[in-house]
Motif scaffolding. Structure first.
Motif, short mmCIF file in Angstrom:
data_model
loop_
_atom_site.label_atom_id
_atom_site.label_comp_id
_atom_site.label_asym_id
_atom_site.label_seq_id
_atom_site.Cartn_x
_atom_site.Cartn_y
_atom_site.Cartn_z
N PHE A 44 0.89 -1.30 0.25
CA PHE A 44 0.08 -0.04 0.20
C PHE A 44 0.73 1.24 0.10
O PHE A 44 0.67 2.36 -0.91
CB PHE A 44 -0.83 0.03 1.12
N ALA A 45 1.96 1.36 0.78
CA ALA A 45 2.76 2.34 0.90
C ALA A 45 3.64 2.73 -0.28
O ALA A 45 3.98 3.73 -0.61
CB ALA A 45 3.50 2.39 2.10
N LEU A 46 4.03 1.41 -1.11
CA LEU A 46 5.11 1.64 -2.07
C LEU A 46 4.49 2.43 -3.14
O LEU A 46 4.97 2.82 -4.10
CB LEU A 46 5.53 0.25 -2.50
N GLY A 47 2.92 2.20 -3.27
CA GLY A 47 2.09 2.68 -4.51
C GLY A 47 1.50 4.20 -4.12
O GLY A 47 0.60 4.25 -4.81
N LEU A 48 2.24 4.76 -3.15
CA LEU A 48 1.47 6.08 -2.63
C LEU A 48 0.14 5.88 -2.04
O LEU A 48 -0.73 6.64 -2.41
CB LEU A 48 1.70 7.24 -3.87
N SER A 49 -0.04 4.57 -1.53
CA SER A 49 -1.52 4.53 -0.76
C SER A 49 -2.55 4.69 -1.73
O SER A 49 -3.67 5.13 -1.30
CB SER A 49 -1.43 5.81 0.58
N GLY A 50 -2.33 4.25 -2.92
CA GLY A 50 -3.60 4.14 -3.96
C GLY A 50 -4.10 5.52 -4.39
O GLY A 50 -5.14 5.64 -4.95
N LYS A 51 -3.20 6.52 -4.29
CA LYS A 51 -3.45 8.01 -4.68
C LYS A 51 -3.05 8.26 -6.17
O LYS A 51 -3.45 9.42 -6.67
CB LYS A 51 -3.03 9.15 -3.81
N LEU A 52 -2.16 7.41 -6.94
CA LEU A 52 -2.00 7.88 -8.24
C LEU A 52 -2.89 7.91 -9.18
O LEU A 52 -3.80 7.20 -9.20
CB LEU A 52 -0.75 6.83 -8.45
N GLU A 53 -2.83 8.83 -9.98
CA GLU A 53 -3.88 9.21 -10.92
C GLU A 53 -3.30 9.37 -12.33
O GLU A 53 -2.05 9.65 -12.42
CB GLU A 53 -4.72 10.42 -10.64
N GLY A 89 -7.76 -5.69 -13.27
CA GLY A 89 -7.60 -5.14 -14.64
C GLY A 89 -8.29 -3.73 -14.66
O GLY A 89 -8.64 -3.11 -15.60
N ILE A 90 -9.07 -3.32 -13.28
CA ILE A 90 -10.00 -2.28 -13.57
C ILE A 90 -9.18 -0.79 -13.30
O ILE A 90 -8.52 -0.84 -12.26
CB ILE A 90 -11.08 -2.24 -12.56
N ASP A 91 -9.19 0.19 -14.14
CA ASP A 91 -8.31 1.30 -13.98
C ASP A 91 -9.03 2.11 -12.83
O ASP A 91 -10.29 2.13 -12.45
CB ASP A 91 -8.40 2.14 -15.24
N LYS A 92 -8.30 3.04 -12.15
CA LYS A 92 -8.60 3.97 -11.15
C LYS A 92 -9.91 4.65 -11.64
O LYS A 92 -10.88 4.99 -10.64
CB LYS A 92 -7.67 4.76 -10.54
N ALA A 93 -9.98 5.35 -12.65
CA ALA A 93 -10.89 6.14 -13.11
C ALA A 93 -12.37 5.25 -12.89
O ALA A 93 -13.55 5.95 -13.22
CB ALA A 93 -10.95 6.92 -14.42
N HIS A 126 9.55 2.40 -4.74
CA HIS A 126 8.62 3.22 -4.15
C HIS A 126 8.15 4.23 -5.11
O HIS A 126 8.97 4.55 -6.05
CB HIS A 126 9.12 4.14 -2.94
N PHE A 127 6.97 4.73 -5.42
CA PHE A 127 6.70 5.74 -6.34
C PHE A 127 6.42 7.07 -5.65
O PHE A 127 5.69 7.25 -4.49
CB PHE A 127 5.33 5.34 -7.04
N THR A 128 7.09 8.23 -5.84
CA THR A 128 6.97 9.29 -5.24
C THR A 128 6.30 10.39 -6.09
O THR A 128 6.74 10.32 -7.43
CB THR A 128 8.22 10.13 -4.77
N LEU A 129 5.18 10.89 -5.69
CA LEU A 129 4.43 11.79 -6.62
C LEU A 129 5.43 13.32 -6.67
O LEU A 129 5.70 13.86 -5.80
CB LEU A 129 3.08 12.32 -6.06
N GLU A 130 5.60 13.50 -7.89
CA GLU A 130 6.58 14.69 -8.27
C GLU A 130 5.53 15.92 -8.70
O GLU A 130 5.79 17.06 -8.15
CB GLU A 130 7.67 14.37 -9.37
N TYR A 131 4.57 15.99 -9.42
CA TYR A 131 3.61 16.76 -9.87
C TYR A 131 2.22 16.12 -10.24
O TYR A 131 2.18 15.17 -10.78
CB TYR A 131 4.35 17.37 -10.93
N ARG A 132 1.24 16.94 -10.04
CA ARG A 132 -0.22 16.75 -10.34
C ARG A 132 -0.84 17.84 -10.95
O ARG A 132 -0.80 18.63 -9.92
CB ARG A 132 -0.90 15.90 -9.46
N GLY A 133 -1.27 17.99 -12.03
CA GLY A 133 -1.93 19.38 -12.16
C GLY A 133 -1.97 19.60 -13.53
O GLY A 133 -2.21 18.79 -14.53
N GLU A 134 -1.82 20.93 -14.20
CA GLU A 134 -1.66 21.29 -15.62
C GLU A 134 -1.11 20.46 -16.41
O GLU A 134 0.14 20.02 -15.87
CB GLU A 134 -1.71 22.69 -15.60
N ILE A 135 -1.39 19.92 -17.74
CA ILE A 135 -0.76 19.48 -18.66
C ILE A 135 0.58 20.10 -19.12
O ILE A 135 1.70 19.41 -19.30
CB ILE A 135 -1.49 18.79 -19.75
#
Length: 154
Positions: A44-53, A89-93, A126-135
């Motif tokens: 759970f922790a290695l994948g940023l607690s399921g928060k990746l989008e 195989g179900i995507d987060k969205a 481990h995956f670390t979130l660097e940026y989320r936002g504008e394309i």
């Protein structure tokens, strides 16, 4: 397409976009330059607690238990997330429940794909979130990663 189209509607310039904002858009845009590869989320922790989008920019920290150290390979400093996917195989969205993802498909070049395949078998990541936002800003991070690869060619 920026919205739904229905029978009898006209297509105007505003209906068409070059943005690829969904997992299906990204996968449909593959043209041989970039590849998609899934990486297992070890916990759970290695994948940023399921928060990746979709569209997130992440870095991959590799822990080598044999040598006992963690590092971020420069080749994996900025990588674009395609989605996160459950064991069915179900995507987060598309999830309608709280099922946690078990893989993170990412958009990479050949070198990155090979490194991820190797680390998948030999290390934990481990995956670390660097940026989320504008394309446009996300693309800036990806451009920095491309510049790294260009600097390694010469």
């Amino acid at each position: 397409v920026t919205g739904d189209m229905y029978k009898g509607e006209y297509i105007f310039k505003g209906h068409i976009t070059s943005d690829v904002n969904t997992a299906n858009d990204i996968l449909g845009s593959l043209n041989g330059e970039k590849k998609a590869i899934s990486v297992t989320i070890g916990s759970f922790a290695l994948g940023l607690s399921g928060k990746l989008e979709t569209g997130d920019i992440i870095s991959v920290i590799v822990f080598d238990s044999k040598d006992g150290y963690a590092h971020t390979p420069p080749e994996l400093r900025y990588v674009r997330v395609i989605t996160s996917t459950t064991s069915q195989g179900i995507d987060k969205a598309d999830r309608t429940d709280n099922t946690q993802p078990v893989t993170v498909p990412v958009l990479v070049n050949q070198t990155q794909a090979e490194l991820l395949a190797e680390y998948e078998k030999t290390s934990s990541m481990h995956f670390t979130l660097e940026y989320r936002g504008e394309i446009e800003t996300a693309q800036h991070y990806l451009d920095i990663q491309e510049e790294y690869f260009k600097s390694q060619e010469g």
